[in-house]
Write a protein that holds these residues in place. Structure first.
Motif, short mmCIF file in Angstrom:
data_model
loop_
_atom_site.label_atom_id
_atom_site.label_comp_id
_atom_site.label_asym_id
_atom_site.label_seq_id
_atom_site.Cartn_x
_atom_site.Cartn_y
_atom_site.Cartn_z
N GLU A 9 -63.80 0.04 75.08
CA GLU A 9 -64.94 -0.82 75.37
C GLU A 9 -64.51 -2.28 75.53
O GLU A 9 -65.03 -3.00 76.38
CB GLU A 9 -66.00 -0.71 74.26
CG GLU A 9 -66.75 0.60 74.26
CD GLU A 9 -67.49 0.88 75.56
OE1 GLU A 9 -68.07 -0.05 76.14
OE2 GLU A 9 -67.48 2.04 76.00
N GLN A 10 -63.54 -2.72 74.74
CA GLN A 10 -63.04 -4.08 74.86
C GLN A 10 -62.28 -4.27 76.18
O GLN A 10 -62.30 -5.36 76.74
CB GLN A 10 -62.15 -4.45 73.67
CG GLN A 10 -62.96 -4.62 72.40
CD GLN A 10 -62.10 -4.84 71.18
OE1 GLN A 10 -60.99 -4.34 71.08
NE2 GLN A 10 -62.62 -5.60 70.23
N LEU A 16 -65.89 -8.83 74.99
CA LEU A 16 -65.92 -8.25 73.65
C LEU A 16 -64.59 -8.40 72.91
O LEU A 16 -64.52 -8.10 71.72
CB LEU A 16 -66.29 -6.77 73.71
CG LEU A 16 -67.67 -6.43 74.24
CD1 LEU A 16 -67.88 -4.92 74.25
CD2 LEU A 16 -68.74 -7.11 73.42
N ARG A 17 -63.55 -8.84 73.59
CA ARG A 17 -62.24 -8.98 72.94
C ARG A 17 -62.31 -9.99 71.81
O ARG A 17 -62.86 -11.07 71.96
CB ARG A 17 -61.18 -9.39 73.95
CG ARG A 17 -60.87 -8.28 74.91
CD ARG A 17 -59.78 -8.66 75.86
NE ARG A 17 -59.63 -7.61 76.85
CZ ARG A 17 -59.01 -7.76 77.99
NH1 ARG A 17 -58.45 -8.91 78.28
NH2 ARG A 17 -58.92 -6.76 78.83
N LYS A 19 -64.05 -9.65 69.16
CA LYS A 19 -65.32 -9.50 68.45
C LYS A 19 -65.36 -8.14 67.76
O LYS A 19 -64.74 -7.19 68.22
CB LYS A 19 -66.50 -9.62 69.41
CG LYS A 19 -66.63 -10.98 70.04
CD LYS A 19 -67.84 -11.03 70.93
CE LYS A 19 -67.96 -12.40 71.57
NZ LYS A 19 -69.10 -12.48 72.49
N VAL A 21 -66.52 -4.61 67.22
CA VAL A 21 -67.18 -3.63 68.08
C VAL A 21 -67.30 -2.31 67.33
O VAL A 21 -66.34 -1.84 66.72
CB VAL A 21 -66.39 -3.42 69.39
CG1 VAL A 21 -67.03 -2.34 70.25
CG2 VAL A 21 -66.28 -4.73 70.17
N SER A 39 -63.67 -1.32 65.84
CA SER A 39 -62.49 -2.12 66.18
C SER A 39 -61.88 -2.69 64.90
O SER A 39 -62.49 -2.69 63.83
CB SER A 39 -62.89 -3.26 67.12
OG SER A 39 -63.74 -4.17 66.44
#
Length: 103
Positions: A9-10, A16-17, A19, A21, A39
């Motif tokens: 997803e990242q 979103l990297r 963060k 998740v 994550s």
């Protein structure tokens, strides 16, 4: 291997990297379900797989909840699984899971 889906997803959403998740259920932390993966950033708050999404949201209020999209990890057999094999990582697929032709 557990944070794999969160890493996918990242990769799909660069914003979103870095963060926290959480992937699992239908992406709505107020509904019933199970966290499939979290994550590394979310793990720092005690979020892990098999946790109810509501509990994950309480432990990490700033986490981003995503629905697992099977096609994002299974579409290309030349995706990340063969790269893992080249690096000497042994992968084992659970029964009934069809991640790619690498299994």
């Amino acid at each position: 291997m557990d944070p794999f889906l969160a890493a996918v997803e990242q990769l799909r959403h660069p914003e979103l990297r870095g963060k926290p998740v959480v992937v699992g259920g239908d992406g709505d932390p107020t509904k019933r379900g199970v966290v499939s993966t979290a994550s590394y950033e979310a793990r720092e708050f005690g979020v892990h797989s098999e946790l109810p999404p509501r509990t994950a949201a309480k432990r990490c209020p700033d986490c981003v909840s995503c629905q697992w999209r099977r096609t994002s990890t299974t579409r290309s057999p030349r995706g990340s699984w063969p790269c893992s094999r080249k690096r000497g990582v042994r992968l084992r697929c659970s029964a009934g899971t069809r991640l790619s032709s690498a299994c």
